[in-house]
Scaffold this active site. Structure first.
Site, PDB file in Angstrom:
ATOM      1  N   LYS A   2     -52.100 -44.986   1.201  1.00  0.00           N
ATOM      2  CA  LYS A   2     -53.374 -45.471   1.739  1.00  0.00           C
ATOM      3  C   LYS A   2     -53.158 -46.261   3.031  1.00  0.00           C
ATOM      4  CE  LYS A   2     -56.379 -44.077  -1.406  1.00  0.00           C
ATOM      5  NZ  LYS A   2     -57.496 -43.150  -1.108  1.00  0.00           N
ATOM      6  N   TYR A  46     -50.364 -50.255  -8.476  1.00  0.00           N
ATOM      7  CA  TYR A  46     -50.913 -49.278  -7.539  1.00  0.00           C
ATOM      8  C   TYR A  46     -49.801 -48.389  -6.995  1.00  0.00           C
ATOM      9  CZ  TYR A  46     -54.398 -47.466  -4.263  1.00  0.00           C
ATOM     10  OH  TYR A  46     -55.274 -46.655  -3.572  1.00  0.00           O
TER      11      TYR A  46
END
Length: 260
Positions: free
Chosen positions: A168, A161
Site C-alpha cells: 500500500k 497488516y
C-alpha cells in the site's frame, strides 16, 4: 448530494468502479454514492463464480456496462476500457478498489515473504492501478479523476497488516507520482485511506477483529467508519467541487490516523 435544480452533483459524469464484491465492500459503498449523485456507472466482476453475487448489485445500481475483470488475466482490463471507449467514448472517473496477497505471505512476516507472493501482491494491488491510469488517460480528454483505496498501514506499522503495508505504501507513492504526471491533462489522482472496515477482503487479515476493536477504542470519534462514509468522500473527490485537489492521501477513519 442533489443540487437545487434536482440534478445530482455528478449528473452527466460516467465512471468505472473496479472491485465490487458484495454490498459490504468499499467499492460498493462508493458506487452507491456515485449513483445517488447522478453518475452513470460501469462495474466489473471477478469471475463467473462471483457474478451471481454481484449481478443484483449491478442491476440495483443501473450499471450501463457490467464486465468480467480479473487483473491477473492478460487482456481483461484492456477489454473493459475498450468496451467503455466503444460504448461511451469518454470516461470521467475510475475507482480502483482491488487488493490481493497469497494467504501464506499475508499472514507471515514481511521478512519471510516469498518473491512470487510479493510480486503478485504488488501487481494486483498496485500496478493494476497504474495500468488503469494508462488506459483511462486517452478517454479522459476533458480531464477526470482516478481514485484508489489504501490504508494507514502504508504509513505506519500496523500489527498483523504485514506484507500489505509495503504494497500500500507503493500504491500511495504511485498515486502521487501519477498526479504529478497527469495534472497537465486535467486528470486528478487520489488515494482514499479508510479506517478498518468489516469487509470480506479485510477479514483475510490475521486477528482482524482485534484491529477493529483497537481502532474504535483509539479513534477520536470512538467509532468505526462505514462504506457510506468512504463513498461520500469519493463522490466529492470526483466532483467539480474538488477540481483544485490532486495527489492527496485522504483519511476517512474517525481520526484514527492521528493517534494510531
Amino acid at each position: 448530494m442533489t443540487e437545487p435544480n434536482g440534478k445530482g452533483s455528478l449528473a452527466g459524469k460516467r465512471g468505472l468502479v473496479l472491485g465490487v464484491a458484495n454490498d459490504s465492500s468499499i467499492a460498493y459503498g462508493c458506487a452507491a454514492a456515485f449513483r445517488a449523485a447522478g453518475a452513470d456507472l460501469a462495474l466489473t466482476y471477478l469471475n463467473d463464480r462471483t457474478r451471481d453475487f454481484t449481478t443484483p448489485l449491478a442491476e440495483a445500481l443501473g450499471a450501463d456496462i457490467y464486465l468480467p475483470c480479473d487483473v491477473r488475466e492478460d487482456g481483461q482490463l484492456d477489454a473493459v476500457f475498450a468496451e467503455i471507449g466503444q460504448r461511451w467514448g469518454s470516461l470521467d472517473f475510475v475507482l480502483h478498489s482491488i487488493a490481493y496477497a497469497p494467504r501464506e505471505d499475508l499472514h507471515g512476516r514481511v521478512t519471510d515473504s516469498s518473491r512470487d507472493g510479493f510480486a503478485m501482491a504488488m501487481d494486483v494491488s498496485c500496478h493494476s492501478f497504474i495500468r488503469c491510469a494508462r488506459l483511462a488517460e486517452p478517454l479522459m480528454r476533458d480531464g477526470g479523476t482516478l481514485l484508489t483505496v489504501s490504508f494507514f498501514g502504508a504509513e505506519k506499522v500496523v500489527e498483523h497488516y504485514n506484507m500489505m503495508g509495503p504494497v500500500k505504501a507503493a500504491l500511495e507513492s504511485s498515486a502521487r507520482y501519477m498526479a504529478a504526471e497527469l495534472g497537465r491533462s486535467g486528470i486528478r489522482v487520489h488515494a482514499l485511506s479508510p479506517g478498518p472496515l468489516r469487509t470480506r477482503a479485510a477479514s483475510g487479515l490475521d486477528r482482524f477483529d482485534e484491529l477493529l476493536d483497537r481502532a474504535a477504542a483509539k479513534a477520536p470519534q470512538h467509532a468505526l467508519v462505514t462504506i457510506g462514509d468512504v463513498g461520500a468522500l469519493a463522490a466529492f473527490l470526483v466532483g467539480d467541487g474538488a477540481k483544485a485537489m490532486t495527489g492527496g492521501i485522504h483519511y476517512v477513519d474517525g481520526g484514527f490516523n492521528i493517534v494510531g
